[in-house]
Design a protein around this motif. Structure first.
Motif, PDB file in Angstrom:
ATOM      1  N   HIS A 168       0.813  -1.219   0.000  1.00 30.64           N
ATOM      2  CA  HIS A 168       0.000   0.000   0.000  1.00 30.64           C
ATOM      3  C   HIS A 168       0.851   1.276   0.000  1.00 30.64           C
ATOM      4  O   HIS A 168       0.322   2.369   0.178  1.00 30.64           O
ATOM      5  CB  HIS A 168      -0.980   0.032   1.187  1.00 30.64           C
ATOM      6  CG  HIS A 168      -1.621  -1.288   1.482  1.00 30.64           C
ATOM      7  ND1 HIS A 168      -2.489  -1.901   0.606  1.00 30.64           N
ATOM      8  CD2 HIS A 168      -1.497  -2.124   2.551  1.00 30.64           C
ATOM      9  CE1 HIS A 168      -2.878  -3.051   1.129  1.00 30.64           C
ATOM     10  NE2 HIS A 168      -2.282  -3.222   2.292  1.00 30.64           N
ATOM     11  N   ASP A 182      -0.301  -3.796  -4.043  1.00 31.28           N
ATOM     12  CA  ASP A 182      -1.085  -2.561  -3.976  1.00 31.28           C
ATOM     13  C   ASP A 182      -0.194  -1.321  -3.878  1.00 31.28           C
ATOM     14  O   ASP A 182      -0.398  -0.432  -3.063  1.00 31.28           O
ATOM     15  CB  ASP A 182      -2.038  -2.609  -2.779  1.00 31.28           C
ATOM     16  CG  ASP A 182      -3.088  -1.505  -2.828  1.00 31.28           C
ATOM     17  OD1 ASP A 182      -3.494  -1.124  -3.936  1.00 31.28           O
ATOM     18  OD2 ASP A 182      -3.487  -1.018  -1.756  1.00 31.28           O
ATOM     19  N   ARG A 203       1.212   2.220  -5.149  1.00 36.42           N
ATOM     20  CA  ARG A 203       0.802   3.382  -5.924  1.00 36.42           C
ATOM     21  C   ARG A 203       2.015   3.964  -6.631  1.00 36.42           C
ATOM     22  O   ARG A 203       3.025   4.260  -5.983  1.00 36.42           O
ATOM     23  CB  ARG A 203       0.223   4.464  -5.014  1.00 36.42           C
ATOM     24  CG  ARG A 203      -1.260   4.311  -4.706  1.00 36.42           C
ATOM     25  CD  ARG A 203      -1.532   3.217  -3.727  1.00 36.42           C
ATOM     26  NE  ARG A 203      -2.931   3.304  -3.264  1.00 36.42           N
ATOM     27  CZ  ARG A 203      -3.608   2.287  -2.804  1.00 36.42           C
ATOM     28  NH1 ARG A 203      -3.052   1.099  -2.747  1.00 36.42           N
ATOM     29  NH2 ARG A 203      -4.845   2.440  -2.395  1.00 36.42           N
TER      30      ARG A 203
END
Length: 364
Positions: free
Chosen positions: A270, A293, A295
């Motif tokens: 994340h 996950d 970004r």
């Protein structure tokens, strides 16, 4: 606005043909300014990786074009609407020149203005740059050089410094957290190490050249990893440092085909990976991106507000810019040779006006 009191001709280093060496010759000195422009007598100009992208024809650059988008100089004349600079000011050149002022980016926050899609161009890339005795920049994107920051230090900061500084902001890493810099031993990376540590951020420096690893150490990095040991070992080292989680964010300034994947792999689930390097394609193993996950954010140079803030931080925290000095525009080919040798530590910097630099140093 016509400019008086300057020579009619000047020496410039130009791209006159793609995939060919620079041509060093006499060209007309800029003799007029648009309303927001300032004319600088160049003191120092440096070489950036993007310069090789220009000579390789990666951009639709109109030729001939004077090279270098990393410059400093002293103001010799200002346009009719310039209010933030005066003759005699020391200036770090802004890259973007004559944005439209009305588009989506220009109407947004200050740090979006450099993304104007209707801009005249970026100096040294689309319009004439700083490898010349004089160069023209936009007052809305340029910055005053603070006392305590030399012109030789400020020139590389015009692109390399602004770029890595904004990357740290985009990463959203906070004081006490962890950031990994992939390609940490280069011109951008060694500055990123210092900026991050000045802000109280823990740094993992990753690179794959002996010279680069040495520069990471010189820049003050405590945790230095050799990418040649392989991704799995890197991930284990980083997780051991970070309670098994990985860094909060990573910044990739390496064009190596595996670098983006490495950056994602050492980042905790994340987290954020900031892509700064500009290979033709950014390739990431799907397992590191999707299953974890991550970004991914892209970033270019900083706008004027963050760039000025960066310069103030350089002065405040005594940030050191590793430079390889060359004297005179005729030495630019030697700078290029060093940059392409793989042996360079830091930035190749050309002192264009040695007398001005000596006077500056005498006042320091």
């Amino acid at each position: 606005m016509a400019i008086e009191g300057i020579p009619k001709e000047m020496t410039a280093v130009q791209v006159v043909e793609f995939h060919k060496p620079y041509k060093i010759h006499k060209v007309p000195t800029p003799n007029s300014l648009k309303e927001h422009e300032i004319l600088l007598k160049t003191v120092v100009a440096s070489l950036c990786h993007t310069d090789s992208m220009v000579t390789d024809g990666k951009f639709p650059t109109a030729l001939p074009c004077t090279a270098s988008h990393e410059g400093t100089g002293v103001v010799k004349a200002v346009g009719s609407k310039v209010t933030n600079f005066k003759v005699g000011d020391r200036v770090m050149s802004g890259l973007p020149k004559n944005p439209c002022g009305t588009c989506y980016n220009c109407s947004g926050p200050n740090d979006w203005h450099q993304y104007c899609e209707n801009i005249e161009g970026h100096i040294g890339v689309f319009v004439d740059g700083a490898f010349a005795e004089y160069h023209v920049v936009d007052s809305r994107n340029s910055c005053k050089i603070p006392d305590g920051v030399s012109s030789t230090a400020a020139a590389p900061l015009a692109c390399a410094g602004c770029t890595i500084y904004r990357a740290l902001i985009v990463s959203e890493v906070k004081k006490g957290e962890w950031v990994a810099i992939v390609g940490a031993g280069g011109g951008l990376g060694h500055l990123g190490i210092q900026f991050a540590q000045a802000k109280g951020i823990n740094v993992v420096a990753i690179d794959a050249r002996d010279e680069a690893l040495e520069l990471c150490k010189k820049a003050g990095a405590e945790h230095i990893l050799d990418a040649r040991e392989g991704k799995d070992k890197l991930v284990k080292y980083v997780q051991d440092l970070t309670d098994g989680l990985g860094v909060h964010a990573s910044i990739n300034v390496s064009e190596h085909e595996t670098a983006a994947t490495t950056a994602c792999a050492v980042t905790r689930m994340h987290g954020i990976m900031v892509q700064v390097a500009q290979p033709d394609k950014v390739c990431i193993d799907f397992k590191e991106l999707i299953f974890r996950d991550i970004r991914v954010k892209g970033t270019l140079i900083a706008g004027q507000e963050y760039s000025q803030q960066m310069l103030e931080d350089v002065a405040k925290y005594n940030i050191k810019v590793e430079t390889n000095l060359f004297y005179g525009l005729e030495e630019v080919p030697k700078m290029v040779d060093l940059a392409h040798s793989g042996k360079m530590k830091g930035k190749a910097v050309c002192v264009v006006d040695e007398e001005a630099l000596e006077n500056e140093n005498a006042k320091a």
